[in-house]
Design a protein around this motif. Structure first.
Motif, PDB file in Angstrom:
ATOM      1  N   ILE A   1       0.830  -1.197   0.000  1.00  0.00           N
ATOM      2  CA  ILE A   1       0.000   0.000   0.000  1.00  0.00           C
ATOM      3  C   ILE A   1       0.866   1.249   0.000  1.00  0.00           C
ATOM      4  O   ILE A   1       0.627   2.206  -0.760  1.00  0.00           O
ATOM      5  CB  ILE A   1      -0.944  -0.017   1.218  1.00  0.00           C
ATOM      6  CG1 ILE A   1      -1.880  -1.225   1.135  1.00  0.00           C
ATOM      7  CG2 ILE A   1      -1.745   1.282   1.305  1.00  0.00           C
ATOM      8  CD1 ILE A   1      -2.693  -1.464   2.385  1.00  0.00           C
ATOM      9  N   ARG A   2       1.886   1.252   0.806  1.00  0.00           N
ATOM     10  CA  ARG A   2       2.792   2.408   0.850  1.00  0.00           C
ATOM     11  C   ARG A   2       3.590   2.520  -0.449  1.00  0.00           C
ATOM     12  O   ARG A   2       3.810   3.625  -0.969  1.00  0.00           O
ATOM     13  CB  ARG A   2       3.733   2.307   2.060  1.00  0.00           C
ATOM     14  CG  ARG A   2       3.042   2.711   3.367  1.00  0.00           C
ATOM     15  CD  ARG A   2       3.876   2.391   4.594  1.00  0.00           C
ATOM     16  NE  ARG A   2       5.118   3.139   4.714  1.00  0.00           N
ATOM     17  CZ  ARG A   2       5.220   4.337   5.290  1.00  0.00           C
ATOM     18  NH1 ARG A   2       4.142   4.949   5.764  1.00  0.00           N
ATOM     19  NH2 ARG A   2       6.397   4.934   5.387  1.00  0.00           N
ATOM     20  N   GLU A   3       4.034   1.399  -0.975  1.00  0.00           N
ATOM     21  CA  GLU A   3       4.793   1.429  -2.225  1.00  0.00           C
ATOM     22  C   GLU A   3       3.950   1.964  -3.372  1.00  0.00           C
ATOM     23  O   GLU A   3       4.425   2.744  -4.205  1.00  0.00           O
ATOM     24  CB  GLU A   3       5.314   0.027  -2.548  1.00  0.00           C
ATOM     25  CG  GLU A   3       6.432  -0.430  -1.612  1.00  0.00           C
ATOM     26  CD  GLU A   3       6.804  -1.896  -1.814  1.00  0.00           C
ATOM     27  OE1 GLU A   3       6.167  -2.547  -2.686  1.00  0.00           O
ATOM     28  OE2 GLU A   3       7.705  -2.382  -1.109  1.00  0.00           O
ATOM     29  N   ALA A   4       2.678   1.557  -3.420  1.00  0.00           N
ATOM     30  CA  ALA A   4       1.780   2.036  -4.478  1.00  0.00           C
ATOM     31  C   ALA A   4       1.554   3.541  -4.370  1.00  0.00           C
ATOM     32  O   ALA A   4       1.284   4.216  -5.375  1.00  0.00           O
ATOM     33  CB  ALA A   4       0.445   1.300  -4.403  1.00  0.00           C
ATOM     34  N   ALA A   5       1.664   4.069  -3.154  1.00  0.00           N
ATOM     35  CA  ALA A   5       1.504   5.508  -2.937  1.00  0.00           C
ATOM     36  C   ALA A   5       2.829   6.257  -3.062  1.00  0.00           C
ATOM     37  O   ALA A   5       2.873   7.473  -2.840  1.00  0.00           O
ATOM     38  CB  ALA A   5       0.892   5.748  -1.561  1.00  0.00           C
ATOM     39  N   GLY A   6       3.894   5.528  -3.416  1.00  0.00           N
ATOM     40  CA  GLY A   6       5.200   6.149  -3.584  1.00  0.00           C
ATOM     41  C   GLY A   6       5.886   6.506  -2.287  1.00  0.00           C
ATOM     42  O   GLY A   6       6.719   7.422  -2.237  1.00  0.00           O
ATOM     43  N   ILE A   7       5.547   5.768  -1.231  1.00  0.00           N
ATOM     44  CA  ILE A   7       6.131   6.029   0.084  1.00  0.00           C
ATOM     45  C   ILE A   7       7.123   4.929   0.432  1.00  0.00           C
ATOM     46  O   ILE A   7       6.805   3.741   0.351  1.00  0.00           O
ATOM     47  CB  ILE A   7       5.036   6.087   1.171  1.00  0.00           C
ATOM     48  CG1 ILE A   7       3.976   7.130   0.799  1.00  0.00           C
ATOM     49  CG2 ILE A   7       5.649   6.404   2.534  1.00  0.00           C
ATOM     50  CD1 ILE A   7       2.760   7.085   1.689  1.00  0.00           C
ATOM     51  N   THR A   8       8.323   5.327   0.812  1.00  0.00           N
ATOM     52  CA  THR A   8       9.341   4.355   1.192  1.00  0.00           C
ATOM     53  C   THR A   8       9.488   4.317   2.709  1.00  0.00           C
ATOM     54  O   THR A   8       9.018   5.207   3.423  1.00  0.00           O
ATOM     55  CB  THR A   8      10.698   4.713   0.563  1.00  0.00           C
ATOM     56  OG1 THR A   8      11.086   6.034   1.003  1.00  0.00           O
ATOM     57  CG2 THR A   8      10.591   4.709  -0.962  1.00  0.00           C
TER      58      THR A   8
END
Length: 314
Positions: free
Chosen positions: A116-123
């Motif tokens: 979910i975080r990766e899809a939102a561009g969050i590392t």
């Protein structure tokens, strides 16, 4: 690191405080007769409950704290994208399943957040810290206020959680009920026979009000007074003395199951507020949530503060 806060709806803090600090509220579902309410600290919903005069006949109401699935949905759909760590603050685990539900939900949240975080561009990782305030209603507010203050001061998740746990251990929540018969009926409907028939009848006949205290996960009476106004005066005078002696958190919380102006007109209120102003203590006033009014009756008052161990005499 972006640190957020999530609270149990049974923690009585002002709605504007919740909005201003971006706090997520884990709601409680309430059913009274055929009416359904969502207790999420929304003043409009609280007023809708009061307008229908349900506070005097809701002792048989059904309340459901946020389930494991509800908590998972809230976090995976919103919180894991908005924050890198969330501190979850609940009312005492001895009185509600919400603390255990959050703990159980955390396993699935921490297992499934990465895509979910990766899809939102969050590392980077996502963290959760769960704290039992070991109190209820306004008694939970000092821990919440201090958690927010620590986050704003730039403290780490470990420091925030440790401080929150310390404040929870030093928090005192007091409640002054208005209707002992209501309190007894509600307690019996939940299988709690701590308020006996005889004591409630005598209390009603003589207008005797108990002062109840919540502290470190336990609740019980610590005094009794004749009349609600006298009880309010006793509580306000007690709190004034504690403020003068020095609080561990520079805030004091009040919640009331009715119009806040009615609470402000009670004896001793003005002196307490002036003492708080002189001491640099913020007073957090809020309408009691629907869950609170269902459990203790409309017109009740609760007060919360954090201070050193002491013996309260009423």
């Amino acid at each position: 690191m972006r640190i957020g806060v999530a609270i149990d709806a049974a923690c009585d803090v002002p709605h504007e405080f919740v909005i201003r600090n971006g706090i997520a509220v884990m709601p409680i579902a309430v059913k009274v007769d055929q009416q359904r309410f969502k207790d999420d600290r929304d003043p409009v919903e609280i007023q809708r409950f009061r307008d229908q005069k349900l506070g005097s006949r809701s002792h048989s109401a059904e309340t459901d704290a946020s389930s494991v699935e509800d908590v998972q949905t809230l976090f995976l759909e919103r919180m894991v994208k908005d924050f890198d760590c969330v501190v979850c603050l609940t009312i005492m685990a001895t009185r509600s399943p919400i603390h255990d539900n959050v703990i159980k939900a955390s396993f699935a949240i921490l297992k499934n957040y990465r895509p979910i975080r990766e899809a939102a561009g969050i590392t980077g990782p996502f963290l959760m810290r769960v704290v039992d305030t070991r109190n209820i209603f306004a008694g939970s507010a000092p821990t919440i206020a201090e958690t927010v203050r620590m986050i704003q001061a730039g403290k780490s998740p470990a420091e925030v959680r440790e401080r929150a746990a310390q404040v929870a251990d030093c928090s005192y929540g007091y409640m002054l009920p208005r209707d002992l018969n209501y309190l007894r009926s509600r307690a019996r409907s939940k299988g709690d026979r701590s308020v006996s028939f005889l004591s409630s009848m005598l209390g009603t006949a003589l207008d005797i009000k108990p002062i109840l205290r919540a502290h470190r996960g336990e609740t019980g009476p610590v005094g009794k007074v004749r009349g609600f106004e006298q009880g309010a005066l006793a509580l306000f005078e007690y709190a004034t003395k504690r403020v003068q002696a020095g609080l561990l958190v520079p805030s004091l919380s009040l919640s009331y199951g009715g119009d806040l102006d009615d609470m402000r007109n009670l004896p001793g209120y003005g002196a307490l507020v002036r003492t708080c102003e002189d001491a640099g203590v913020t007073v957090l006033e809020s309408p009691m949530g629907i869950t609170g009014m269902v459990n203790v009756g409309e017109g009740a008052m609760t007060l919360g503060l954090a201070c050193e161990d002491h013996v309260a005499e009423f």
